[in-house]
Design a protein around this motif. Structure first.
Motif, mmCIF file in Angstrom:
data_model
loop_
_atom_site.group_PDB
_atom_site.id
_atom_site.type_symbol
_atom_site.label_atom_id
_atom_site.label_comp_id
_atom_site.label_asym_id
_atom_site.label_seq_id
_atom_site.Cartn_x
_atom_site.Cartn_y
_atom_site.Cartn_z
ATOM 1 N N ARG A 20 18.803 9.770 -0.915
ATOM 2 C CA ARG A 20 20.036 9.439 -2.007
ATOM 3 C C ARG A 20 19.728 10.175 -3.210
ATOM 4 N NH1 ARG A 20 22.677 4.910 -0.653
ATOM 5 N NH2 ARG A 20 21.939 3.420 0.957
ATOM 6 N N ARG A 21 20.995 10.269 -3.790
ATOM 7 C CA ARG A 21 20.929 11.116 -5.303
ATOM 8 C C ARG A 21 20.248 10.220 -6.186
ATOM 9 N NH1 ARG A 21 25.686 13.750 -3.339
ATOM 10 N NH2 ARG A 21 25.248 15.956 -3.108
ATOM 11 N N PRO A 22 19.616 10.544 -7.404
ATOM 12 C CA PRO A 22 19.294 9.768 -8.384
ATOM 13 C C PRO A 22 20.342 8.709 -8.646
ATOM 14 C CG PRO A 22 18.773 12.086 -8.634
ATOM 15 C CD PRO A 22 19.509 11.875 -7.695
ATOM 16 N N ASN A 23 21.451 8.860 -8.542
ATOM 17 C CA ASN A 23 22.537 7.824 -8.832
ATOM 18 C C ASN A 23 22.628 6.838 -7.856
ATOM 19 O OD1 ASN A 23 24.004 9.231 -7.029
ATOM 20 N ND2 ASN A 23 25.625 9.760 -8.355
ATOM 21 N N GLY A 24 22.052 7.058 -6.744
ATOM 22 C CA GLY A 24 21.970 6.093 -5.639
ATOM 23 C C GLY A 24 23.179 6.646 -4.420
ATOM 24 N N GLU A 25 23.813 7.546 -4.662
ATOM 25 C CA GLU A 25 25.015 7.943 -3.665
ATOM 26 C C GLU A 25 23.902 8.608 -2.724
ATOM 27 O OE1 GLU A 25 27.943 11.705 -3.147
ATOM 28 O OE2 GLU A 25 26.981 11.573 -5.046
ATOM 29 N N TYR B 87 9.940 9.021 -3.348
ATOM 30 C CA TYR B 87 10.427 7.657 -2.786
ATOM 31 C C TYR B 87 10.612 6.612 -3.914
ATOM 32 C CZ TYR B 87 10.729 3.174 -0.113
ATOM 33 O OH TYR B 87 11.504 2.054 0.214
ATOM 34 N N ASN B 88 11.915 6.161 -3.828
ATOM 35 C CA ASN B 88 12.701 5.446 -4.903
ATOM 36 C C ASN B 88 12.815 3.668 -4.256
ATOM 37 O OD1 ASN B 88 14.336 3.702 -6.622
ATOM 38 N ND2 ASN B 88 15.291 5.565 -7.307
ATOM 39 N N PRO B 89 11.677 2.983 -4.720
ATOM 40 C CA PRO B 89 11.668 1.587 -4.108
ATOM 41 C C PRO B 89 13.016 0.614 -4.504
ATOM 42 C CG PRO B 89 9.920 1.777 -6.046
ATOM 43 C CD PRO B 89 10.707 3.222 -5.757
ATOM 44 N N ARG B 90 13.583 1.293 -5.644
ATOM 45 C CA ARG B 90 14.666 0.440 -6.110
ATOM 46 C C ARG B 90 15.859 0.404 -4.952
ATOM 47 N NH1 ARG B 90 17.986 2.427 -11.181
ATOM 48 N NH2 ARG B 90 19.248 3.160 -9.700
ATOM 49 N N PHE B 91 16.002 1.780 -4.624
ATOM 50 C CA PHE B 91 16.810 2.137 -3.485
ATOM 51 C C PHE B 91 16.582 1.819 -2.161
ATOM 52 C CE2 PHE B 91 18.685 5.109 -6.511
ATOM 53 C CZ PHE B 91 19.595 4.217 -7.196
ATOM 54 N N HIS C 260 0.890 -1.111 -0.071
ATOM 55 C CA HIS C 260 -0.048 0.089 -0.039
ATOM 56 C C HIS C 260 0.935 1.342 0.105
ATOM 57 C CE1 HIS C 260 0.639 0.471 4.313
ATOM 58 N NE2 HIS C 260 0.652 -1.017 4.352
ATOM 59 N N GLN C 261 0.259 2.246 -0.048
ATOM 60 C CA GLN C 261 0.963 3.733 -0.298
ATOM 61 C C GLN C 261 1.335 4.405 1.023
ATOM 62 O OE1 GLN C 261 2.068 4.148 -3.022
ATOM 63 N NE2 GLN C 261 0.654 5.181 -4.450
ATOM 64 N N LEU C 262 0.793 3.666 2.287
ATOM 65 C CA LEU C 262 1.054 4.548 3.496
ATOM 66 C C LEU C 262 2.294 3.837 4.174
ATOM 67 C CD1 LEU C 262 -2.650 4.660 4.551
ATOM 68 C CD2 LEU C 262 -1.460 6.347 3.400
#
Length: 124
Positions: free
Chosen positions: A23-28, A72-76, A9-11
Protein backbone atom coordinates in the motif's frame (compact mmCIF):
# COMPACT_ATOMS: atom_id res chain seq x y z
CA UNK A 1 6.19 -26.96 24.96
CA UNK A 2 6.48 -23.22 24.27
CA UNK A 3 4.36 -21.70 21.53
CA UNK A 4 6.85 -19.38 19.79
CA UNK A 5 4.09 -17.95 17.60
CA UNK A 6 2.33 -16.53 20.67
CA UNK A 7 5.16 -14.06 21.31
CA UNK A 8 5.51 -11.04 19.03
CA UNK A 9 8.79 -11.03 17.11
CA UNK A 10 10.46 -9.52 14.05
CA UNK A 11 10.59 -12.67 11.89
CA UNK A 12 8.04 -13.82 9.33
CA UNK A 13 7.89 -16.96 7.21
CA UNK A 14 8.27 -16.37 3.46
CA UNK A 15 4.91 -17.99 2.70
CA UNK A 16 3.24 -15.41 4.94
CA UNK A 17 4.89 -12.53 3.04
CA UNK A 18 3.70 -13.79 -0.34
CA UNK A 19 0.24 -12.41 -0.95
CA UNK A 20 0.66 -9.57 1.55
CA UNK A 21 -0.77 -6.28 0.32
CA UNK A 22 1.48 -3.41 -0.72
CA UNK A 23 0.00 0.00 0.00
CA UNK A 24 0.91 3.65 -0.34
CA UNK A 25 1.45 5.66 2.85
CA UNK A 26 -2.19 6.84 2.64
CA UNK A 27 -3.38 3.20 2.69
CA UNK A 28 -4.28 2.96 -1.00
CA UNK A 29 -3.63 -0.58 -2.24
CA UNK A 30 -1.09 -0.89 -5.07
CA UNK A 31 -0.89 -4.68 -5.36
CA UNK A 32 0.57 -7.61 -3.44
CA UNK A 33 3.86 -9.40 -3.00
CA UNK A 34 4.04 -12.24 -5.48
CA UNK A 35 7.37 -13.66 -4.32
CA UNK A 36 10.66 -12.85 -2.66
CA UNK A 37 14.10 -13.12 -4.20
CA UNK A 38 16.72 -14.23 -1.67
CA UNK A 39 20.47 -14.07 -2.17
CA UNK A 40 21.63 -17.69 -1.92
CA UNK A 41 25.01 -16.76 -0.46
CA UNK A 42 24.11 -14.11 2.15
CA UNK A 43 20.60 -15.41 2.86
CA UNK A 44 19.22 -11.86 2.76
CA UNK A 45 16.05 -10.85 0.96
CA UNK A 46 17.16 -8.85 -2.07
CA UNK A 47 13.87 -8.14 -3.86
CA UNK A 48 10.15 -8.36 -3.47
CA UNK A 49 8.20 -8.96 -6.66
CA UNK A 50 5.14 -6.72 -6.63
CA UNK A 51 2.15 -7.96 -8.61
CA UNK A 52 -0.25 -5.26 -9.79
CA UNK A 53 -2.76 -4.46 -12.50
CA UNK A 54 -4.61 -6.97 -14.60
CA UNK A 55 -7.68 -9.01 -13.81
CA UNK A 56 -7.59 -12.65 -12.71
CA UNK A 57 -3.91 -12.81 -13.62
CA UNK A 58 -4.43 -11.49 -17.18
CA UNK A 59 -2.42 -8.38 -17.95
CA UNK A 60 -0.68 -8.52 -14.58
CA UNK A 61 2.66 -6.74 -14.29
CA UNK A 62 5.42 -7.86 -12.00
CA UNK A 63 7.67 -5.22 -10.57
CA UNK A 64 10.97 -6.20 -8.97
CA UNK A 65 11.48 -3.91 -5.98
CA UNK A 66 14.66 -3.61 -3.96
CA UNK A 67 13.65 -4.90 -0.52
CA UNK A 68 15.03 -1.69 1.00
CA UNK A 69 12.19 0.30 -0.64
CA UNK A 70 9.52 -1.49 1.41
CA UNK A 71 8.65 -0.97 5.06
CA UNK A 72 6.13 -2.95 7.04
CA UNK A 73 3.22 -0.90 8.35
CA UNK A 74 1.46 -2.75 11.19
CA UNK A 75 -1.48 -0.33 11.02
CA UNK A 76 -2.36 -1.59 7.52
CA UNK A 77 -0.90 -5.08 8.04
CA UNK A 78 0.79 -4.43 4.70
CA UNK A 79 4.08 -3.42 3.21
CA UNK A 80 4.31 0.24 2.42
CA UNK A 81 5.79 1.66 -0.76
CA UNK A 82 6.01 5.40 -1.27
CA UNK A 83 5.58 5.56 -5.05
CA UNK A 84 3.39 7.75 -7.22
CA UNK A 85 1.51 6.63 -10.35
CA UNK A 86 4.09 8.14 -12.70
CA UNK A 87 7.01 6.38 -11.02
CA UNK A 88 5.04 3.13 -10.96
CA UNK A 89 4.20 3.40 -14.69
CA UNK A 90 7.86 3.88 -15.64
CA UNK A 91 9.35 1.38 -13.21
CA UNK A 92 11.22 -1.60 -14.64
CA UNK A 93 8.70 -4.42 -14.82
CA UNK A 94 7.91 -7.58 -16.72
CA UNK A 95 4.75 -9.43 -17.66
CA UNK A 96 3.51 -12.33 -15.55
CA UNK A 97 4.20 -14.65 -18.50
CA UNK A 98 7.89 -13.63 -18.64
CA UNK A 99 10.74 -13.46 -16.17
CA UNK A 100 13.32 -10.88 -15.18
CA UNK A 101 16.88 -11.92 -16.10
CA UNK A 102 18.29 -12.30 -12.58
CA UNK A 103 21.64 -13.35 -14.05
CA UNK A 104 22.13 -9.96 -15.73
CA UNK A 105 23.80 -7.72 -13.14
CA UNK A 106 23.40 -4.67 -15.45
CA UNK A 107 19.59 -5.04 -15.25
CA UNK A 108 19.81 -5.21 -11.46
CA UNK A 109 22.09 -2.15 -11.43
CA UNK A 110 19.56 -0.19 -13.50
CA UNK A 111 16.81 -1.31 -11.16
CA UNK A 112 18.67 0.06 -8.15
CA UNK A 113 19.52 3.28 -9.97
CA UNK A 114 15.84 3.78 -10.81
CA UNK A 115 14.85 3.45 -7.16
CA UNK A 116 17.89 5.30 -5.80
CA UNK A 117 18.86 2.43 -3.52
CA UNK A 118 22.31 0.93 -3.18
CA UNK A 119 22.55 -2.59 -4.61
CA UNK A 120 22.40 -5.37 -2.05
CA UNK A 121 25.78 -6.62 -3.30
CA UNK A 122 27.42 -3.21 -2.65
CA UNK A 123 28.26 -0.16 -4.76
CA UNK A 124 27.01 0.91 -8.18
Amino acid sequence: MIDVMAKPHQLIASDRVEGTAVRRPNGERIGHIERLMIDKISGKVSYAILSFGGFLGIGTNLLPLPWARLTYNPRFEAYELDIDDEELRHAPSFGADKDFDWGDRSQETELHRYYGTPPYWGGF
